[in-house]
Design a protein around this motif. Sequence first.
Motif, PDB file in Angstrom:
ATOM      1  N   GLY A  52       3.683 -41.419  29.638  1.00  0.00           N
ATOM      2  CA  GLY A  52       4.703 -41.872  28.695  1.00  0.00           C
ATOM      3  C   GLY A  52       4.211 -41.760  27.261  1.00  0.00           C
ATOM      4  O   GLY A  52       4.949 -41.389  26.359  1.00  0.00           O
TER       5      GLY A  52
ATOM      6  N   GLN B  75       7.897 -36.672  34.358  1.00  0.00           N
ATOM      7  CA  GLN B  75       7.157 -36.700  33.085  1.00  0.00           C
ATOM      8  C   GLN B  75       5.700 -36.303  33.304  1.00  0.00           C
ATOM      9  O   GLN B  75       5.112 -35.571  32.508  1.00  0.00           O
TER      10      GLN B  75
ATOM     11  N   TRP C 147      12.184 -38.823  28.010  1.00  0.00           N
ATOM     12  CA  TRP C 147      12.746 -40.115  28.403  1.00  0.00           C
ATOM     13  C   TRP C 147      13.965 -39.972  29.308  1.00  0.00           C
ATOM     14  O   TRP C 147      14.447 -40.948  29.858  1.00  0.00           O
TER      15      TRP C 147
ATOM     16  N   TYR D 207      14.792 -34.206  27.340  1.00  0.00           N
ATOM     17  CA  TYR D 207      13.763 -34.969  26.643  1.00  0.00           C
ATOM     18  C   TYR D 207      12.996 -35.801  27.676  1.00  0.00           C
ATOM     19  O   TYR D 207      13.577 -36.198  28.704  1.00  0.00           O
TER      20      TYR D 207
ATOM     21  N   PRO E  52       8.257 -38.008  22.415  1.00  0.00           N
ATOM     22  CA  PRO E  52       9.628 -38.310  22.829  1.00  0.00           C
ATOM     23  C   PRO E  52      10.688 -37.506  22.074  1.00  0.00           C
ATOM     24  O   PRO E  52      11.790 -37.310  22.572  1.00  0.00           O
TER      25      PRO E  52
END
Length: 279
Positions: A90, A146, A139, A137, A95
């Motif tokens: 993350g 991811q 997120w 993207y 992002p």
Amino acid sequence: MTMNSTMLDVRALNKIYGSGPKQLEAIRDLTFTIGKGELVCIVGPSGAGKTTLLKCIAGLLRPTAGSVVLEGAPVTGPPPGMAVVFQEYGRSLFPWMTVRQNVEQPLKERRIPRAERTQRVDDALAAVSLADVPDSYPWQLSGGMQQRVAIARAVASEPHVLLMDEPFAAVDAQTRADLEDLVRTLWRRLNMTILFITHDIDESVYLAERVLVLSGRPTVVMEDVHIDLPESRSQLETRSTARFAELRTHVYSLIQRAKAHAQDQPQKTPGANPERAVV
Ligand code: ADP
């Protein structure tokens, strides 16, 4: 014909954090080598200095003593032939960039021409089965996806060595199993050397050709376990073989010993201190 096939040489590595009474010996004395094209897992109890070791290998942290030599050259800063995948995907992805832009960014920084960049990004996304979401993207994607973006980014730079620090600790069990298989597939296909750090014993045995078991702090290599499972592995079959069970039991008992030893440490320290010896 004899060839020097050593990729990574870690010799008498020692790392002490801080100084004076607050100093902490995270790594006492680590010596091991990893051959070109090997997939090696490092497993050890929490606090054994696994992340510290990885940072020293990646040139992000200077050891107190000893040396790290990669492809014959001493590591003094981040080496060009190395890529790292961390647990916190993350935080490692941008992002505001799409999947494609995230994977492409390090190639841009290295001034790789546009046509080659496009090709490499396409190949890397296909390799991790993300060819259909280049414009999403991060997120908008699941945790497992991811982490695959982070792996694609590492693979696109065509590293000789891929370091992975507990990369799947934050995803669910099913995704984790898929990502483990992805690592083995990429390893077999791309001819990389992979050093994979985990505290998960089953994961280390399933993934690796060798498992280096670290002791508790102050850390040394307890055992270098050869994993003699077939090269072609599957979550269902490999994990249900008798040999897998034997190997995991062996590594498990080593870790238990390492933990027991680590728990001894605080009792020894006060004993060695005259001010506390009367207690
Ligand atoms: P692991 O990854 O095996 O859990 P770490 O390498 O993160 O172990 O940490 C090893 C030991 O070093 C731990 O006791 C930790 O608290 C300590 N440590 C890690 N980083 C630092 C730091 N920057 N300063 C002081 N101590 C640290």
